[in-house]
Design an enzyme around this catalytic site. Sequence first.
Site, PDB file in Angstrom:
ATOM      1  N   ASN A  14     -10.788  12.230 -20.759  1.00 54.75           N
ATOM      2  CA  ASN A  14     -11.501  10.948 -20.590  1.00 54.75           C
ATOM      3  C   ASN A  14     -10.738   9.776 -21.191  1.00 54.75           C
ATOM      4  O   ASN A  14     -10.847   9.505 -22.388  1.00 54.75           O
ATOM      5  CB  ASN A  14     -12.900  11.067 -21.192  1.00 54.75           C
ATOM      6  N   TYR A  48     -12.943  14.308  -5.048  1.00 56.22           N
ATOM      7  CA  TYR A  48     -11.985  13.654  -5.944  1.00 56.22           C
ATOM      8  C   TYR A  48     -11.073  14.700  -6.598  1.00 56.22           C
ATOM      9  O   TYR A  48      -9.843  14.617  -6.521  1.00 56.22           O
ATOM     10  CB  TYR A  48     -12.717  12.841  -7.028  1.00 56.22           C
ATOM     11  N   PHE A  97     -27.309  10.588 -19.270  1.00 62.68           N
ATOM     12  CA  PHE A  97     -27.531  11.496 -18.133  1.00 62.68           C
ATOM     13  C   PHE A  97     -27.789  12.922 -18.624  1.00 62.68           C
ATOM     14  O   PHE A  97     -26.902  13.769 -18.596  1.00 62.68           O
ATOM     15  CB  PHE A  97     -26.331  11.468 -17.181  1.00 62.68           C
ATOM     16  N   ASP A 130       0.850  -1.195   0.000  1.00 60.53           N
ATOM     17  CA  ASP A 130       0.000   0.000   0.000  1.00 60.53           C
ATOM     18  C   ASP A 130       0.891   1.252   0.000  1.00 60.53           C
ATOM     19  O   ASP A 130       1.939   1.254   0.657  1.00 60.53           O
ATOM     20  CB  ASP A 130      -0.870  -0.030   1.265  1.00 60.53           C
ATOM     21  N   LEU A 184     -18.620   5.994 -19.502  1.00 64.50           N
ATOM     22  CA  LEU A 184     -19.599   5.909 -20.585  1.00 64.50           C
ATOM     23  C   LEU A 184     -19.319   4.783 -21.588  1.00 64.50           C
ATOM     24  O   LEU A 184     -20.214   3.972 -21.874  1.00 64.50           O
ATOM     25  CB  LEU A 184     -19.673   7.257 -21.322  1.00 64.50           C
ATOM     26  N   ARG A 202     -17.313  15.399 -24.087  1.00 69.61           N
ATOM     27  CA  ARG A 202     -16.066  15.060 -23.406  1.00 69.61           C
ATOM     28  C   ARG A 202     -14.968  14.814 -24.433  1.00 69.61           C
ATOM     29  O   ARG A 202     -15.236  14.485 -25.588  1.00 69.61           O
ATOM     30  CB  ARG A 202     -16.230  13.784 -22.556  1.00 69.61           C
TER      31      ARG A 202
HETATM   32  N1  UFG Z   1     -22.659   9.312 -19.010  1.00 72.62           N
HETATM   33  C1  UFG Z   1     -23.948   8.938 -19.336  1.00 72.62           C
HETATM   34  N2  UFG Z   1     -24.408   7.727 -18.894  1.00 72.62           N
HETATM   35  C2  UFG Z   1     -23.622   6.872 -18.158  1.00 72.62           C
HETATM   36  C3  UFG Z   1     -22.304   7.258 -17.840  1.00 72.62           C
HETATM   37  C4  UFG Z   1     -21.854   8.492 -18.289  1.00 72.62           C
HETATM   38  O1  UFG Z   1     -24.684   9.663 -19.995  1.00 72.62           O
HETATM   39  O2  UFG Z   1     -24.111   5.788 -17.783  1.00 72.62           O
HETATM   40  C5  UFG Z   1     -22.181  10.599 -19.490  1.00 72.62           C
HETATM   41  C6  UFG Z   1     -21.760  11.522 -18.371  1.00 72.62           C
HETATM   42  O3  UFG Z   1     -22.844  12.266 -17.910  1.00 72.62           O
HETATM   43  C7  UFG Z   1     -20.679  12.352 -19.048  1.00 72.62           C
HETATM   44  C8  UFG Z   1     -20.085  11.412 -20.091  1.00 72.62           C
HETATM   45  O4  UFG Z   1     -21.021  10.377 -20.258  1.00 72.62           O
HETATM   46  O5  UFG Z   1     -21.274  13.406 -19.704  1.00 72.62           O
HETATM   47  C9  UFG Z   1     -18.775  10.809 -19.654  1.00 72.62           C
HETATM   48  O6  UFG Z   1     -18.937  10.270 -18.357  1.00 72.62           O
HETATM   49  P1  UFG Z   1     -17.829   9.376 -17.656  1.00 72.62           P
HETATM   50  O7  UFG Z   1     -18.391   8.956 -16.329  1.00 72.62           O
HETATM   51  O8  UFG Z   1     -17.366   8.318 -18.588  1.00 72.62           O
HETATM   52  O9  UFG Z   1     -16.613  10.369 -17.459  1.00 72.62           O
HETATM   53  P2  UFG Z   1     -16.567  11.802 -16.737  1.00 72.62           P
HETATM   54  O10 UFG Z   1     -16.384  12.817 -17.817  1.00 72.62           O
HETATM   55  O11 UFG Z   1     -17.666  12.005 -15.797  1.00 72.62           O
HETATM   56  O12 UFG Z   1     -15.266  11.621 -15.832  1.00 72.62           O
HETATM   57  C10 UFG Z   1     -13.975  11.543 -16.352  1.00 72.62           C
HETATM   58  C11 UFG Z   1     -13.088  10.695 -15.443  1.00 72.62           C
HETATM   59  C12 UFG Z   1     -12.968  11.332 -14.092  1.00 72.62           C
HETATM   60  C13 UFG Z   1     -12.493  12.729 -14.241  1.00 72.62           C
HETATM   61  C14 UFG Z   1     -13.354  13.506 -15.204  1.00 72.62           C
HETATM   62  C15 UFG Z   1     -12.757  14.820 -15.474  1.00 72.62           C
HETATM   63  O13 UFG Z   1     -13.637   9.421 -15.311  1.00 72.62           O
HETATM   64  O14 UFG Z   1     -12.045  10.601 -13.322  1.00 72.62           O
HETATM   65  O15 UFG Z   1     -13.461  12.829 -16.448  1.00 72.62           O
HETATM   66  O16 UFG Z   1     -13.710  15.767 -15.345  1.00 72.62           O
HETATM   67  F1  UFG Z   1     -12.521  13.344 -13.057  1.00 72.62           F
END
Ligand code: UFG
Length: 318
Positions: free
Chosen positions: A165, A136, A202, A46, A185, A215
């Site tokens: 992403n 985070y 979402f 760890d 996603l 993204r």
């Molecule tokens: N989304 C959906 N449905 C889902 C999952 C995601 O519509 O089931 C959308 C989210 O709303 C977002 C996009 O897809 O608009 C991408 O979502 P992700 O969860 O894949 O990624 P994020 O952009 O939320 O997060 C990523 C990294 C994080 C980091 C962030 C930076 O995973 O660790 O980018 O802002 F912090």
Amino acid sequence: MTGGAGYIGSHTVRLLLERGYDVAVVDNLSKGYRQNVPAGLLHEMDVASTSALTGLMRQLKTEAVVHFAAFIAVGESMAEPERYFVNNVTGSLSLLSAMHAAGVKHLVFSSTAAVYGNPHAVPILETFPIQPMSPYGESKVMVETLLGWFDRIHHLTSVCLRYFNAAGSAPDGALGEQHEPETHLIPLVLRAVLSGKPVTIFGEDYDTPDGTCIRDYIHVEDLAEAHILALEYLLAGGSSDQFNVGTGSGHSVVEVIRAVEEVTGQKVPYVTGTRREGDPASLVASSDKLQSKLGWQPRSSELKTIVKHAWDFARQHT
Ligand code: UFG
């Protein structure tokens, strides 16, 4: 390397080995997978174990560290902030103390676009305000701050790579994205194709051309390459710095779904839900600094290439 059994870490281990580096992986396997690390390289440990890390780095005569080990789920961090600060911040501080004790002078750190929160404009430059919207993101900002002090006082130089992403997988399907639970996603859309159970979009009322969030998806192998360039820059005497790692072009959730349909030849079952708390409408990197200062170029980050590699991996591992 810490966190080398995880998604981005394991791809970076592989690339480092291909380039002839001696690599040792420290991972507690709380999120990573033993089989992601080539035999003999894994030290199950760890990052909080400061003296064990010091001993290991002394024994291996470590020259530099790439630090991936961290919790990564934004939503989870809103529910359990303590765990994120303990694991991500005190874990990193333990590693930095061990590096100082062992005389290791260079670190490449996994930071995130989440340090910018909801930016006032895109593409995002490294000079934009730092205003995280989750524990985070804040935990990564805190480590970037620690790194500033370790440089100033102990002359430990570091590069913070602010990932956008990360997506895709090794083209041979040997490594790929396997988070548990999965929140990202692209793997969720691919699972919807494989299972027939709909993925939820979402929100479709954002201020973007099709109403869904945009993204900047970057192929994990391009991301791994950025770590090698950062490491070489530091080893050559480069001074501490921060870089965005993204492609400079964004794709909406609907565009990702369409790309998956094109690559798989199948319809994606989906439903439209409400917005996920904390999602900015658009996050797209300017990677000009990374390109001009470190000579980085995205090679595999075209959306269809990302989806194809992710699909090959998902089919083999779901
Ligand atoms: N989304 C959906 N449905 C889902 C999952 C995601 O519509 O089931 C959308 C989210 O709303 C977002 C996009 O897809 O608009 C991408 O979502 P992700 O969860 O894949 O990624 P994020 O952009 O939320 O997060 C990523 C990294 C994080 C980091 C962030 C930076 O995973 O660790 O980018 O802002 F912090």
